[in-house]
Design an enzyme around this catalytic site. Structure first.
Site, PDB file in Angstrom:
ATOM      1  CB  SER A  63       4.408  63.362  63.804  1.00 37.71           C
ATOM      2  OG  SER A  63       4.420  64.659  63.251  1.00 37.71           O
ATOM      3  CE  LYS A  66       4.316  63.577  59.204  1.00 33.60           C
ATOM      4  NZ  LYS A  66       4.265  64.291  60.496  1.00 33.60           N
ATOM      5  CB  SER A 123       8.395  63.426  61.346  1.00 36.67           C
ATOM      6  OG  SER A 123       7.051  63.470  61.728  1.00 36.67           O
TER       7      SER A 123
END
Length: 388
Positions: A63, A66, A123
């Site tokens: 993640s 991102k 997230s």
């Protein structure tokens, strides 16, 4: 127009001696991230590497992907093509994302501000895709923009296949590239208003109220940490790109492939401790500070305000001093009108004793239009009168 340089001497009281531009590497430095596959520690303003461990090894970023998603979102907001209070409708595809999510329903509408919370704090994969679809029309098109941006900011070992970091063949990055991404995102320092929050709420006061809890626990337990992004998949293991600020010095620490969250957080904490215990910065310019007045004959304005695009500092070890610090401004060749507010027009290079310390872009503060024929005529008359 011709390229030229303007030397600006920065005078510091009680400062002498040399300030180095590159410091500890893994071979000669302390062992700070022994339980991680890869790690890097940099100072934000200069980009100086203070510590690294296998920082160019290609690994799944999970993640932390991102961070690039957030860069493009913040750029769209700055450009005005996306508004914080604008409502974005979640597609069935966005709502179908697994993993970390804010549980968007197909057709549900949230503001950009709310979706940013969902990405930066929790997230949320669904929130990431919803924003990507709003900006580019589809996640696929947004991923193309992500990879284009990667090249623009000089990433050498990164390739994106999605906006979320969910496992995908050919989706990879490195600790070094993640640090560069974080540095780019922090040009929009307002993002830390989101990434620094330990918790918040979405749909507050409704039956579907959702409590957001930051996946980065260091924002609560390490003073000065205000971002940026965690990551975990079975393939990537525990990852974190963190940033912290103390006494005007901001550093970025990245860990990839730690075996446990405890190991990940301990590695980041040890790198932050090392940075703040051994280094400090001298601030030269704040972000958007004026450094020069540019003249272009055909511009509507007689002078054009040239400003920094980011904060500019000199990094040094604690106890060391610097001397003969100079800032050289060089403008891009063949600048043409009109110029847009925020457009890059040159480079500011900071040196000490002729050794480069840092380099950053310069931009124009305001829009610059081309002068009308009547304005140019009056300007020419004034010049004639002056020289009579």
């Amino acid at each position: 127009m011709k390229k030229f340089g303007v030397w600006i001497t920065i005078v510091f009281v009680m400062l002498s001696v040399f300030a180095p531009t590159s410091f500890a590497a893994e071979e000669s430095g302390p062992k700070l991230a022994e339980k991680a596959k890869s790690a890097i520690l940099i100072e934000r303003d200069t980009g100086t590497v203070l510590y690294n461990k296998n920082s160019d090894e290609k690994l799944p970023p999970a993640s932390m992907t991102k961070i690039m998603t957030l860069i493009l979102v913040m750029e769209a907001i700055d450009e005005g093509s996306l508004k914080m209070d604008e409502k974005v409708r979640a597609s069935e595809y966005a709502a179908s994302m697994g993993g970390s999510q804010i549980f968007l329903e197909p057709g549900e509408e949230m503001t950009v501000n709310e979706l940013l919370k969902g990405v930066a704090i929790a997230s949320g994969n669904d929130a990431s895709v919803a924003l990507a679809e709003r900006i580019a029309g589809s996640e696929e098109e947004f991923v193309k923009q992500m990879n284009t941006k990667s090249k623009q900011i000089g990433l050498k070992n990164t390739q994106f296949k999605n906006t979320t970091g969910l496992p995908a063949e050919g989706h990879y990055s490195t600790a070094e590239d993640m640090a560069l991404m974080a540095r780019e995102l922090l040009k929009h320092e307002e993002i830390t208003e989101y990434t620094s929050k330990y918790d918040d709420y979405l749909r507050k006061g409704t039956d579907n109220e959702f409590w957001l809890v930051n996946t980065n626990k260091l924002v609560k337990f390490y003073p000065g940490v205000d971002g940026l992004k965690t990551g975990f998949t079975r393939e990537a293991m525990y990852c974190l790109t963190a940033t912290a600020k103390k006494n005007d010095m901001r550093v970025i620490a990245v860990v990839m492939g730690a075996e446990t969250p405890k190991n990940r957080n301990a590695s980041i904490s040890s790198m932050l401790d090392y940075a703040f215990n051994h280094y400090e910065t001298e601030s030269l310019y704040k972000r958007y500070q004026s450094v020069d007045q540019l003249r272009m004959i055909r511009a509507q304005q007689p002078t054009i305000d040239v400003v920094t695009s980011e904060s500019v500092s000199v990094l040094k070890k604690k106890g060391e001093k610097i001397e003969n610090v100079k800032a050289n401004i060089s403008y891009h060749k063949d600048l043409s009108l009109p110029l847009k507010s925020g457009q890059e027009i040159g480079v500011l290079t900071v040196t000490s004793n002729d050794k480069k310390l840092s380099e950053s872009t310069l931009i124009v503060k305001d829009d610059v239009k081309e002068a009308s024929i009547w304005t140019l005529f009056k300007r020419s008359l004034n010049e004639m009168v002056k020289h009579r």
